[in-house]
Every structure is written in structure tokens, then in C-alpha cells.
Write a protein that holds these residues in place. Structure first.
Motif, mmCIF file in Angstrom:
data_model
loop_
_atom_site.group_PDB
_atom_site.id
_atom_site.type_symbol
_atom_site.label_atom_id
_atom_site.label_comp_id
_atom_site.label_asym_id
_atom_site.label_seq_id
_atom_site.Cartn_x
_atom_site.Cartn_y
_atom_site.Cartn_z
ATOM 1 N N UNK A 1 0.818 -1.190 0.000
ATOM 2 C CA UNK A 1 0.000 0.000 0.000
ATOM 3 C C UNK A 1 0.862 1.254 0.000
ATOM 4 N N UNK A 2 1.851 1.250 0.857
ATOM 5 C CA UNK A 2 2.686 2.448 0.956
ATOM 6 C C UNK A 2 3.405 2.732 -0.352
ATOM 7 N N UNK A 3 3.936 1.684 -0.980
ATOM 8 C CA UNK A 3 4.673 1.870 -2.240
ATOM 9 C C UNK A 3 3.744 2.355 -3.344
ATOM 10 N N UNK A 4 2.572 1.739 -3.454
ATOM 11 C CA UNK A 4 1.601 2.166 -4.462
ATOM 12 C C UNK A 4 1.161 3.593 -4.163
ATOM 13 N N UNK A 5 0.939 3.884 -2.883
ATOM 14 C CA UNK A 5 0.544 5.232 -2.483
ATOM 15 C C UNK A 5 1.574 6.285 -2.857
ATOM 16 N N UNK A 6 2.847 5.910 -2.845
ATOM 17 C CA UNK A 6 3.890 6.855 -3.243
ATOM 18 C C UNK A 6 3.793 7.190 -4.725
ATOM 19 N N UNK A 7 3.281 6.258 -5.518
ATOM 20 C CA UNK A 7 3.192 6.463 -6.961
ATOM 21 C C UNK A 7 1.897 7.179 -7.342
ATOM 22 N N UNK A 8 0.779 6.722 -6.811
ATOM 23 C CA UNK A 8 -0.521 7.283 -7.237
ATOM 24 C C UNK A 8 -1.220 8.087 -6.155
ATOM 25 N N UNK A 9 -0.620 8.163 -4.982
ATOM 26 C CA UNK A 9 -1.223 8.884 -3.864
ATOM 27 C C UNK A 9 -1.942 7.911 -2.937
ATOM 28 N N UNK A 10 -1.794 8.137 -1.648
ATOM 29 C CA UNK A 10 -2.350 7.228 -0.648
ATOM 30 C C UNK A 10 -3.866 7.112 -0.749
ATOM 31 N N UNK A 11 -4.536 8.229 -0.954
ATOM 32 C CA UNK A 11 -6.000 8.202 -1.016
ATOM 33 C C UNK A 11 -6.497 7.359 -2.190
ATOM 34 N N UNK A 12 -5.885 7.536 -3.349
ATOM 35 C CA UNK A 12 -6.288 6.756 -4.533
ATOM 36 C C UNK A 12 -5.961 5.277 -4.347
ATOM 37 N N UNK A 13 -4.825 4.987 -3.726
ATOM 38 C CA UNK A 13 -4.455 3.598 -3.479
ATOM 39 C C UNK A 13 -5.487 2.927 -2.574
ATOM 40 N N UNK A 14 -5.944 3.624 -1.543
ATOM 41 C CA UNK A 14 -6.971 3.076 -0.649
ATOM 42 C C UNK A 14 -8.297 2.896 -1.380
ATOM 43 N N UNK A 15 -8.645 3.832 -2.244
ATOM 44 C CA UNK A 15 -9.883 3.712 -3.035
ATOM 45 C C UNK A 15 -9.847 2.460 -3.913
ATOM 46 N N UNK A 16 -8.736 2.253 -4.597
ATOM 47 C CA UNK A 16 -8.605 1.084 -5.470
ATOM 48 C C UNK A 16 -8.651 -0.213 -4.674
ATOM 49 N N UNK A 17 -7.988 -0.232 -3.537
ATOM 50 C CA UNK A 17 -8.010 -1.414 -2.687
ATOM 51 C C UNK A 17 -9.433 -1.691 -2.207
ATOM 52 N N UNK A 18 -10.147 -0.650 -1.814
ATOM 53 C CA UNK A 18 -11.538 -0.804 -1.361
ATOM 54 C C UNK A 18 -12.420 -1.381 -2.457
ATOM 55 N N UNK A 19 -12.282 -0.858 -3.663
ATOM 56 C CA UNK A 19 -13.077 -1.357 -4.795
ATOM 57 C C UNK A 19 -12.786 -2.832 -5.051
ATOM 58 N N UNK A 20 -11.515 -3.190 -5.044
ATOM 59 C CA UNK A 20 -11.124 -4.566 -5.296
ATOM 60 C C UNK A 20 -11.658 -5.489 -4.194
ATOM 61 N N UNK A 21 -11.550 -5.074 -2.950
ATOM 62 C CA UNK A 21 -12.000 -5.906 -1.834
ATOM 63 C C UNK A 21 -13.519 -6.078 -1.848
ATOM 64 N N UNK A 22 -14.264 -5.040 -2.203
ATOM 65 C CA UNK A 22 -15.715 -5.176 -2.284
ATOM 66 C C UNK A 22 -16.104 -6.174 -3.379
ATOM 67 N N UNK A 23 -15.442 -6.089 -4.516
ATOM 68 C CA UNK A 23 -15.704 -7.048 -5.602
ATOM 69 C C UNK A 23 -15.390 -8.470 -5.158
ATOM 70 N N UNK A 24 -14.311 -8.645 -4.420
ATOM 71 C CA UNK A 24 -13.940 -9.972 -3.910
ATOM 72 C C UNK A 24 -14.980 -10.482 -2.917
ATOM 73 N N UNK A 25 -15.498 -9.602 -2.081
ATOM 74 C CA UNK A 25 -16.539 -9.993 -1.131
ATOM 75 C C UNK A 25 -17.805 -10.445 -1.827
ATOM 76 N N UNK A 26 -18.197 -9.728 -2.859
ATOM 77 C CA UNK A 26 -19.377 -10.126 -3.634
ATOM 78 C C UNK A 26 -19.149 -11.490 -4.287
ATOM 79 N N UNK A 27 -17.982 -11.681 -4.861
ATOM 80 C CA UNK A 27 -17.668 -12.957 -5.516
ATOM 81 C C UNK A 27 -17.678 -14.100 -4.504
#
Length: 143
Positions: A1-27
Motif C-alpha cells: 500500500x505504501x509503495x503504491x501510495x507513493x506512486x498514485x497517492x495514498x487516497x487513490x491507493x486506498x480507493x482502489x483497494x476498497x473497490x477490489x476488496x468489495x468485488x472480492x466480497x461479492x464474488x
């Protein structure tokens, strides 16, 4: 997370992780629901589904004294949880704000789990450790 956050910003990295985790939960729910004895689509069924998910993943050994139901009904379930939590432990160890990681990892997945059961179910956490003595989960059925 920290490394990705350094590239695209921490807030965006958390948003992407949240989206991915919600999709995984639905699946997960779509794969596993048939194996469980859950036939309803109300808040009580949402809580039963979350309990099953946590046990199947080995995240929690379900102990009633660690999951105190303070409100129970078809439209709303409120649970105060003091059980061991891997996200809480990791956040304390890494000195990361619990709210951000809990939202991005656990709650997003859990929201996906109950969303697949019924899109009108919502999950929120009103109290959170370590700031509070317990995490307060609220599952509600919206109109």
C-alpha cells in the motif's frame, strides 16, 4: 500500500483497494452462499453471513461474549465486537491509522459480502478499536 501510495497517492491507493476488496466480497458470497444455511435477505441474515465469512476464513473463532448483539431485528442489527482482529493488530504494529485500513480491507470486503446477499443492506462501523473499547458494527436494511 505504501509503495503504491507513493506512486498514485495514498487516497487513490486506498480507493482502489476498497473497490477490489468489495468485488472480492461479492464474488465470495456468490460462490459460498449455496453452502450456507442462509435463506433470508434482511439484516439478521446479513449478520449470519458475516459470521460465517469470518469463521470460514479463520479470522475469528466465534465467541458470543466477543460479539455482543445490542440490537437485533430484521431491519437493523448492532454488534459490539471485542474479538481478535488481524487488521487491528497489523495497524498497531505498523503504526497505520486503523480506520483507513479497516475501511479499505475488511469493511469493503464485508460490504461486498452483504451486498451480494441484498443490495439494500448496508454495513457501517460506528465505534472502532483502538480508540474505543470495541468495534460497533451496524447492519441496516434500507428502503
Amino acid at each position: 500500500m505504501r509503495k503504491v501510495g507513493q506512486v498514485i497517492g495514498a487516497e487513490r491507493a486506498l480507493e482502489l483497494l476498497s473497490e477490489m476488496m468489495e468485488e472480492e466480497g461479492e464474488a465470495w458470497t456468490k460462490r459460498e452462499l449455496k453452502k450456507l444455511d442462509i435463506t433470508g435477505v434482511d439484516a439478521l441474515s446479513g449478520w449470519e453471513l458475516l459470521k460465517n465469512f469470518k469463521q470460514m476464513f479463520g479470522l475469528e473463532v466465534f465467541k458470543p461474549e466477543e460479539h455482543v448483539i445490542v440490537e437485533r431485528g430484521p431491519d437493523r442489527v448492532v454488534v459490539n465486537c471485542t474479538a481478535w482482529c488481524p487488521v487491528l493488530e497489523a495497524c498497531i504494529e505498523l503504526n497505520i491509522p486503523t480506520k483507513d485500513m479497516c475501511e479499505a480491507i475488511m469493511l469493503s470486503f464485508e460490504r461486498g459480502v452483504i451486498k451480494a446477499l441484498n443490495p439494500k443492506l448496508t454495513l457501517s462501523v460506528r465505534k472502532r478499536r483502538p480508540e474505543d473499547k470495541y468495534c460497533e458494527y451496524v447492519i441496516e436494511l434500507s428502503e
